[in-house]
Design an enzyme around this catalytic site. Sequence first.
Site, PDB file in Angstrom:
ATOM      1  CB  CYS A 144       4.890   4.381   6.942  1.00  0.00           C
ATOM      2  SG  CYS A 144       3.455   3.418   7.146  1.00  0.00           S
ATOM      3  CD  GLU A 186      -2.684   1.316   0.294  1.00  0.00           C
ATOM      4  OE1 GLU A 186      -3.480   0.363   0.026  1.00  0.00           O
ATOM      5  OE2 GLU A 186      -2.605   2.400  -0.355  1.00  0.00           O
ATOM      6  CG  PHE A 187       2.676   2.551  -2.775  1.00  0.00           C
ATOM      7  CD1 PHE A 187       4.030   2.679  -2.547  1.00  0.00           C
ATOM      8  CD2 PHE A 187       2.157   1.539  -3.457  1.00  0.00           C
ATOM      9  CE1 PHE A 187       5.108   1.617  -3.055  1.00  0.00           C
ATOM     10  CE2 PHE A 187       2.975   0.432  -4.047  1.00  0.00           C
ATOM     11  CZ  PHE A 187       4.569   0.497  -3.889  1.00  0.00           C
TER      12      PHE A 187
HETATM   13  N1  LIG Z   1      -1.175   4.130   7.748  1.00  0.00           N
HETATM   14  C1  LIG Z   1      -0.540   4.233   6.790  1.00  0.00           C
HETATM   15  O1  LIG Z   1      -0.454   5.609   6.082  1.00  0.00           O
HETATM   16  C2  LIG Z   1       0.279   3.363   5.817  1.00  0.00           C
HETATM   17  C3  LIG Z   1       0.544   3.383   4.512  1.00  0.00           C
HETATM   18  C4  LIG Z   1       0.879   2.339   3.814  1.00  0.00           C
HETATM   19  C5  LIG Z   1       0.982   1.126   4.324  1.00  0.00           C
HETATM   20  N2  LIG Z   1       0.940   0.854   5.626  1.00  0.00           N
HETATM   21  C6  LIG Z   1       1.101  -0.467   6.246  1.00  0.00           C
HETATM   22  O2  LIG Z   1      -0.014  -1.087   6.484  1.00  0.00           O
HETATM   23  C7  LIG Z   1      -0.124  -1.962   7.691  1.00  0.00           C
HETATM   24  C8  LIG Z   1      -1.367  -1.525   8.403  1.00  0.00           C
HETATM   25  O3  LIG Z   1      -1.229  -0.252   8.915  1.00  0.00           O
HETATM   26  P1  LIG Z   1      -2.576   0.614   9.456  1.00  0.00           P
HETATM   27  O4  LIG Z   1      -1.958   1.913   9.427  1.00  0.00           O
HETATM   28  O5  LIG Z   1      -3.587   0.325   8.778  1.00  0.00           O
HETATM   29  O6  LIG Z   1      -2.404  -0.141  11.016  1.00  0.00           O
HETATM   30  P2  LIG Z   1      -3.619   0.119  11.942  1.00  0.00           P
HETATM   31  O7  LIG Z   1      -2.971  -0.204  13.303  1.00  0.00           O
HETATM   32  O8  LIG Z   1      -4.374   1.316  11.792  1.00  0.00           O
HETATM   33  O9  LIG Z   1      -4.773  -0.840  11.709  1.00  0.00           O
HETATM   34  C9  LIG Z   1      -4.521  -2.231  11.838  1.00  0.00           C
HETATM   35  C10 LIG Z   1      -5.566  -3.060  12.363  1.00  0.00           C
HETATM   36  O10 LIG Z   1      -5.347  -4.465  12.288  1.00  0.00           O
HETATM   37  C11 LIG Z   1      -6.177  -5.004  13.647  1.00  0.00           C
HETATM   38  N3  LIG Z   1      -5.650  -5.995  14.132  1.00  0.00           N
HETATM   39  C12 LIG Z   1      -4.401  -6.621  14.888  1.00  0.00           C
HETATM   40  N4  LIG Z   1      -4.412  -7.888  14.997  1.00  0.00           N
HETATM   41  C13 LIG Z   1      -5.452  -8.327  14.319  1.00  0.00           C
HETATM   42  C14 LIG Z   1      -5.692  -9.732  14.165  1.00  0.00           C
HETATM   43  N5  LIG Z   1      -4.905 -10.807  14.484  1.00  0.00           N
HETATM   44  N6  LIG Z   1      -6.883  -9.928  13.107  1.00  0.00           N
HETATM   45  C15 LIG Z   1      -7.644  -9.073  12.669  1.00  0.00           C
HETATM   46  N7  LIG Z   1      -7.306  -7.949  12.877  1.00  0.00           N
HETATM   47  C16 LIG Z   1      -6.195  -7.317  13.655  1.00  0.00           C
HETATM   48  C17 LIG Z   1      -6.222  -3.792  14.586  1.00  0.00           C
HETATM   49  O11 LIG Z   1      -7.256  -4.150  15.527  1.00  0.00           O
HETATM   50  C18 LIG Z   1      -6.221  -2.552  13.511  1.00  0.00           C
HETATM   51  O12 LIG Z   1      -7.558  -2.086  13.352  1.00  0.00           O
HETATM   52  C19 LIG Z   1       1.205  -1.797   8.216  1.00  0.00           C
HETATM   53  O13 LIG Z   1       2.125  -2.730   8.004  1.00  0.00           O
HETATM   54  C20 LIG Z   1       1.729  -0.203   7.853  1.00  0.00           C
HETATM   55  O14 LIG Z   1       3.053  -0.303   7.822  1.00  0.00           O
HETATM   56  C21 LIG Z   1       0.406   1.789   6.330  1.00  0.00           C
END
Ligand SMILES: NC(=O)c1ccc[n+]([C@@H]2O[C@H](COP(=O)([O-])OP(=O)(O)OC[C@H]3O[C@@H](n4cnc5c(N)ncnc54)[C@H](O)[C@@H]3O)[C@@H](O)[C@H]2O)c1
Length: 461
Positions: free
Chosen positions: A273, A158-159
């Site tokens: 990130c 994801e970007f």
């Molecule tokens: N936030 C950003 O801007 C962004 C951009 C690109 C990539 N990413 C990547 O995407 C990934 C997710 O990031 P995010 O910001 O959405 O994280 P986040 O913490 O906002 O969301 C993660 C979700 O996963 C849930 N979760 C945890 N364990 C779980 C399980 N066992 N089963 C089901 N759900 C579970 C949590 O409750 C939470 O709602 C990470 O690897 C991050 O590096 C994030």
Amino acid sequence: MKIVVCGTGYVGLVHAAVCSEYGHQVYAYDNDPEKLAAFSSGQAERIETYVNEPGLANIIREMLDRYLFFASDLASIIEGTDTVFMCLPTPPNLDGSTNLTFYDAAAQQLAQLLAQRKDQRRVVVVNKSTVPIGTARHLEKILNSHNVENFGISANPEFLAEGTAVAQARRPDRVVVGCDHEQDHKILRRVYSQFVHHVRIKYIETSPETAEAIKYVANTMLLTYISFWNGVGAKIGEKIPNVNIDDLRLGVTADERISTWGSFVSNGAGGSCFGKDIASLINQLRKVNVSTKMLEASYEVNEYQKIYLVDRAITEAGFKFNNKTVAVLGLAFKKHTNDMRDASSIKVIESLLGKGTARINAYDPLANESAKQVFDPSKNVLFEKIDYFDSAREAIKNSDALFISSDCEEFRGLSRTVEELVKPPYLIMDGRRMIPDHDDLVSKDYSYIAVGSMVLGPAYA
Ligand SMILES: NC(=O)c1ccc[n+]([C@@H]2O[C@H](COP(=O)([O-])OP(=O)(O)OC[C@H]3O[C@@H](n4cnc5c(N)ncnc54)[C@H](O)[C@@H]3O)[C@@H](O)[C@H]2O)c1
């Protein structure tokens, strides 16, 4: 297509919502029932408590129970799915490596359920989380160890950037899909049919490992570019008389090979990130004996940048923070979000309190509530010295100094507010160069320090 999204944070919720707009049947699962209850309510206020992205709550309300469904039981939605998108948190370990605990727990649970499917149609399990190079292969092993049949694995990083996540998910620069088999690429092409053969969006099909590497190289490249401007451009403006950083930036970025994005100097880049991804890549490269000096320098410049205006206030303006009240504006890591993860304000406030500041008057248009959780007095008693305000005006009133830590547009009009509410001597530390008419304030004896410029106005005795 039937799509299951596992993890409804920033990435998962936006992905689920935007996929549902394209007519897929999207089932979103999370292990946090309170989040799911908020999202299933369709109420903007409840949704935005967790993920505050422009336009997101509207899509959820429109698509809810038509194309978009929330489920608290993964077993109930897995049957007959074409894809499962893994959108789990991947936080850093202390040594910088990626913590795959959440990811692995979800992968194990998923593998057990997929092994029990009645419908044995092909399913592609797709990593959208940012995970170390080789994690799709690791996922394959987990699925094989549970005897899951007829599956493919994929890396589809994801970007999105927070604050514009919906717009970017609807129209990304590129979609990167790493699969081993043509049949899996075919399934992903159906998921992303609106982007395949698009005239402006690059749809890139490659191996899982290459897709994983693209994400890390892209993110560390962005941070390195930001750090270059902060570590070199800004310092030239601060140390060498008559160098104007804004003109310097314009002149340099007039070259079409040099990006405007990232050239705006600041008190560091935050967010969930950049820091963790560069730390993870350093860790991954060390394991294969690649020199990581360049990445380490980017990381260090960015971290120090978050607090160095506080140091400059002392050394260059002679300001003493002891017993002072400092207004800190902009708590989230940037505008248009309530996300506090790795926000520069955290380091700023810790540094201010460490230097003896008596009270912090904090304000953010969206992030006051999430900031309260970060600055929890039970973790650090010094956080009791933080008061939260509903407006920049209220925060500035009765303060001795002001620190602007994010780029909320409303801060651009602060010079009037400052002049109206507080009299000099008064120090403004501008981490985002947000006060274009600071000359007016300086001419009235306010002191002003911005990233990229020398101290203006009177120094403190
Ligand atoms: N936030 C950003 O801007 C962004 C951009 C690109 C990539 N990413 C990547 O995407 C990934 C997710 O990031 P995010 O910001 O959405 O994280 P986040 O913490 O906002 O969301 C993660 C979700 O996963 C849930 N979760 C945890 N364990 C779980 C399980 N066992 N089963 C089901 N759900 C579970 C949590 O409750 C939470 O709602 C990470 O690897 C991050 O590096 C994030």
